[in-house]
Scaffold this motif. Structure first.
Motif: not given
Lengths: 374, 662
Positions: B170, B181, B183-186, B231-235
């Motif tokens: 992540d 921290e 957040k943590r993004l996988e 701050q998110v997974i875009a792709a």
């Protein structure tokens, strides 16, 4: 002052008071009617939406996710953008629940073939065979911090997304009278679970303890005392309202709310609830929305006013039934209506409402000014 | 006058004569001593393979530079050294080390704030980031991040730090204003390096290992894209057929705006006997073009794979990549070949445009390098990171295995100097073995080194390989980790190699490298190095070794003698019989646990050690079990692989929680 003049004055004062009371009453009546949804756009096979039931709907900012019998639908800007099926990597065909992680944007999808995570355009699946998921019949899913809670046909699961650890809660380690977890609602301190046949369970996050809420008269399908406790143990969903500190439970025999001290129960016979058979409940602010088999019902807890929406199956027009606190009723006809009277779920996009029905998804918009067919 | 007195004073007394004699003797002794020492130093400098080491190996701490940053004015080069837990400050004009800044353990990556005033160093084993004042070089604070941090970058504002956590799979998103921290993004599988896009809207994350997938399918790796605004997974962009994506560079939009990521492209499903035919293991870079400034979904990215090998010689283990500021050149280090390849970005763009119709075919064409490589420039040993100066004048390359920095003049595209970082000059056996481990020159045409299939210091590449027989699809076996394998002999899934010397000596030469291979002394060194490899930390186990409730329940399941019904479990169906804790959780024999398929020519397989088992999916001899659960839910129908059919799901989950602590 003569007697006549005195009487005239009294009559005038009385008339003035009466007028003022009427004006005040009318004004109050206007306040007591919640905003009405009079304009509906429906999504059905006619405009690219999958056929069959829509089990759930979840608003994700500008996106709307709908779980259907034939996959997961993503809508953007009012258009069906994509229908995801197992060919796209979805774990199962029927989608029962959707939850969006506000932190990372991941979309968790409960299906009848396991749990899916949609992230960055890809699906990752978790099933009974390939993960710690207790059962592939996933009815409910919710995100709480780094944990994903999953309601399944064999109890409740918790997935710690950072460690990958799975925990199972069922009759062996929690007061589950039945294993069928249906719905989940997350508050800051507790997680609430709707258990089909097992009432409502709450889990205290700090203490890690469970508390059951059950129907005090057992399985009887009648209510001996109105606000005695949970109305029935067959609970289809639960919704915690942070602003009123109340959880609401939808059962197949009526609607229950518990504010920490008192129960607030509603049946069709003594309220404006459209049907006692309720598939889901959603509460926000002063509103409680019940998705019933006989229409969509809203309770305005501030004014104790009910508003129910249904569709005329013959004409396709809508009917709004307002039930005031005093029991008086008001019927309003609308040109458009929800896609079907059998309602399964709701969610909100600002003031707009999205409604999952047995035959399509509906998007409701509030009446503009005094427009609602009066 | 004073003549007599002078005369008298000029005459030495006996005491003075004695004193002078002692002084002269001391000087002679010192000179002798100096000369006596000199040959030792000279020998260390010359360091032949058989050089004796004068101090215990454990005391010799090499620097091993692995990550570079430059100050905005190009004056200071910051060098992260993983084996000494330091960041060095190098004066690029004087070409010498000015400062040593102590950081956390096993530092791996470095980032600089947009204003150039702060440095961030990832400390892989500390699970932390050290924040350093770039003027005073004082450590300001330590930021807690996820498991095994490596690559890191700030966003455009300098308020947010993104850190790739290898073991956690992540990315930590750190709020630098609070130092916490957010957040943590996988990410994908084993994310190592990250880069901020040139326009500052995205963070790219390169994942070292491919996504877990059935072993009969080619690997698919992932470039994870983070939307900086949300701050998110875009792709999650598919990069098919490759693994080991490392550093990331982005050419300026004037040069095509391509994102470049070095990779290795294995043909692991073809029998290994095809190595002499060439093209079995190729090395190149993904050339990824975002379709627009908005990053929404993998479909927005066009991925092309370009090989950087020659037809008859390979440039193994691409690691670092950098672009010159105007986008004229891209530099890719081949860490196994001790070379930096200079890619002509103009010709690369021309090749891509010309090949638009057959874009995907480029992934298997070994003639591209003829067109796009301007130079192959020799570096020091095991070049890792590379960085170009802001004026495009110089490039700096970190040479991990000889503790130096190569300085390249980009106008002439030649090495102009080497900066000695001051590491130990003697070579320990472990260091000699480590050098061999990363050296691809021992393999036919330089196709691979040990590290090619065991990246990140002994990790398994997570692939199943057709190693055993020449028939396509037969006897495919999963690669295994090198962590903690001392004392787990024999080796190989069929147990045919009685010791590591056999495995790494003649067998590797004959069946893998297809060359003369290592000599016996080299094998000894290599084995010494491999036996020193361990999983540096197990994040699933508490620091004090205390088990959680679930882990403790799982331990009881592992060591149980009775089934849930109370029946005695036959010894050979107990977990601990074959995975004995006394011998690294293996019994060191070959057993039939019912996992052979019709494609296997044998049915009994070596019992693998379980230490670090959580970190090495997939599982079973052929990698069929992608998760630990699969071993028992799908591939143990007759309880041959331990009695597990009586377990309920919660018990199985507990067992897995315990296994993850090993």
């Amino acid at each position: 002052m003569t007697m006549r003049a005195w009487i005239m004055r009294r009559v005038l004062v009385a008339a003035g008071c009466l007028f003022a009371a009427m004006v005040s009453g009318n004004a109050q009546s206007a306040i007591q009617t919640p905003a009405l949804y009079t304009r509906w756009t429906n999504y059905t096979p006619a405009n690219g939406f999958p056929a069959g039931e829509v089990f759930c709907v979840t608003v994700d900012g500008g996106r709307v996710w709908a779980g259907t019998t034939h996959g997961l639908v993503m809508l953007e800007d009012g258009l069906v953008k994509k229908v995801f099926t197992q060919k796209d990597g979805l774990a199962g065909r029927a989608v029962m629940s959707v939850a969006v992680d506000p932190e990372n944007g991941d979309v968790w999808v409960g299906t009848f073939g396991g749990l899916s995570r949609y992230s960055g355009g890809k699906f990752t699946n978790y099933t009974n065979m390939t993960s710690g998921l207790a059962n592939d019949l996933v009815y409910g899913v919710a995100v709480q911090g780094q944990n994903v809670w999953v309601a399944t046909g064999a109890g409740v699961n918790r997935l710690d997304t950072r460690t990958g650890s799975w925990s199972i809660f069922n009759e062996t380690n929690a007061p589950f009278a039945e294993p069928w977890g249906y719905g989940i609602s997350v508050s800051k301190e507790k997680i609430y679970f709707a258990v089909w046949g097992g009432g409502v369970l709450s889990y205290d996050l700090a203490k890690q303890t469970w508390k059951p809420f059950n129907d005090p008269d057992g399985e009887m399908e009648l209510v001996l005392y109105r606000n005695q406790g949970l109305i029935h143990n067959i609970v289809s969903s639960v919704s915690y309202n942070e602003s009123t500190k109340t959880f609401w439970a939808s059962t197949y025999f009526g609607l229950s709310g518990y504010d920490g001290r008192n129960w607030h129960n509603y049946l069709t016979k003594d309220s404006g609830l459209a049907s006692n058979f309720i598939n889901a409940v959603h509460s926000r602010g002063d509103e409680v929305w019940a998705s019933t088999q006989g229409g969509l019902s809203e309770l305005d807890t501030r004014t104790n006013t009910w508003v129910s929406y249904r569709r005329d199956a013959k004409t396709g027009h809508g009917e709004i039934l307002v039930t005031h606190a005093d029991g008086s009723k008001e019927r309003i006809a609308t040109q458009t209506s929800v896609a079907h009277t059998y309602i399964l779920n709701t969610d909100f996009q600002g003031d707009d409402i999205w409604v999952a029905t047995a035959q399509g998804l509906s998007h409701g918009m509030r009446a503009v000014n005094k427009e609602h067919g009066k | 006058m004073s003549g007599p007195r002078e005369s008298s004073s000029n005459k030495l007394t006996h005491r003075e004569e004695w004193a002078i004699g002692v002084a002269v003797l001391a000087m002679i002794f010192a000179v002798v001593l100096m000369f006596a020492q000199q040959p030792i130093l000279a020998s260390a400098a010359g360091r032949g393979p058989g050089t004796k080491v004068e101090r215990p190996e454990a005391e010799v701490r090499y620097l091993s530079p692995v990550a570079l940053q430059l100050s905005h004015d190009g004056r200071w080069l910051y060098v992260v050294c993983e084996d000494s837990d330091v960041m060095l400050v190098v004066d690029t004009r004087a070409a010498r080390v000015l400062r040593r800044v102590k950081v956390g353990t096993r530092p791996k990556g470095i980032a600089i704030s947009p204003d150039g005033k702060t440095l961030y160093v990832s400390d892989e084993t500390s699970d932390a980031v050290t924040e350093i004042d770039a003027q005073s070089f004082a450590v300001r604070r330590t930021l807690k991040v996820g498991w095994g941090p490596v690559g890191l970058t700030t966003d455009r504002t300098g308020d947010v730090l993104y850190v790739a956590n290898t073991l956690g799979n992540d990315v930590s998103v750190i709020d630098l204003r609070t130092g916490t921290e957010r957040k943590r993004l996988e990410a994908g599988h084993y994310p190592e390096y990250v880069a901020l896009s040139n326009d500052g809207t995205r963070v790219y994350v390169a994942n070292l290992l491919a996504r877990l997938a059935p072993p009969d399918r080619p690997p698919v790796s992932e470039l994870t894209v983070i939307d900086c605004a949300k701050q998110v997974i875009a792709a999650r962009v598919d990069v098919p057929g490759v693994i080991q994506m490392r550093h990331i560079a982005e050419l300026p939009s004037s040069a095509g705006g391509y994102v470049l990521v070095p990779f290795m492209r294995p043909k692991n499903l073809n029998p290994l006997v095809q190595i002499p035919q060439g093209g079995y293991l190729t090395h190149g870079m993904a050339v990824i073009r975002p379709a627009s400034s908005s990053a929404d979904g993998p479909g927005s990215y066009q991925v092309t794979e370009v090989l950087l090998d020659n037809i008859d010689h390979y440039y193994a283990d691409g690691f670092g990549v950098a672009e010159t500021p105007e986008g004229r050149w891209a530099l890719v280090t081949a860490s196994g070949a001790d070379v930096v390849s200079v890619v002509d970005a103009t010709k690369l763009r021309r090749l891509l445009m010309r090949s638009a119709a057959q874009r995907l075919a480029l992934a298997n064409r070994l003639d591209s390098a003829n067109e796009i490589i301007a130079e192959r420039v020799a570096t020091g040993r095991n070049p890792t990171d590379v960085i170009a100066s802001a004026d495009g004048q110089f490039a700096y390359i970190a040479n991990r295995m000889d503790d130096t920095i190569s300085v390249m003049d980009m106008t002439r595209r030649q090495m102009v100097s080497t900066i000695d970082l001051g590491g130990p000059k003697e070579l320990t056996q472990r260091r000699r073995g480590e050098r061999l481990f990363y050296d691809a020159s021992y393999c036919y045409q330089g196709q691979m080194a040990c590290a090619t299939c065991h990246p990140h210091e002994g990790l398994s590449d997570g692939l199943a390989w057709s190693l055993e027989t020449p028939q396509l699809g037969r006897d495919v076996v999963e690669n295994r980790t090198l962590y903690s394998i001392a004392g787990t002999e024999p080796f190989k899934w069929n147990g045919k190699n009685p010791d590591l010397e056999t495995q790494d000596g003649p067998r590797t030469a004959m069946y893998i490298f297809r060359s003369q291979g290592f000599n016996s002394k080299e094998v000894e060194d290599l084995v010494g190095y491999i036996f020193s490899l361990h999983l540096r930390q197990n994040p699933h186990l508490a620091g004090d070794g205390t088990l959680t409730d679930a882990q403790a329940r799982g331990r009881a399941m592992f060591f149980r003698d009775k089934s849930n019904s109370g029946a005695i479990i036959p010894p050979m169906q107990r977990c601990y019989t074959c995975h004995s804790p006394l011998t690294h959780f293996t019994s060191r024999v070959q057993l039939n646990v019912g996992t052979a398929t019709k494609y296997d020519t044998i049915s009994a397989f070596d019992v693998p050690q379980l230490e670090g088992v959580a970190m090495k999916p997939p599982y079973l001899h052929n990698g069929e079990a992608l998760e630990l659960e699969d071993i028992w839910t799908s591939y143990n129908p007759e309880d041959k692989h331990g009695l597990t059919s009586d377990m309920n799901k919660a018990q199985l989950n507990d067992l897995i929680e315990y296994l993850k602590t090993l």
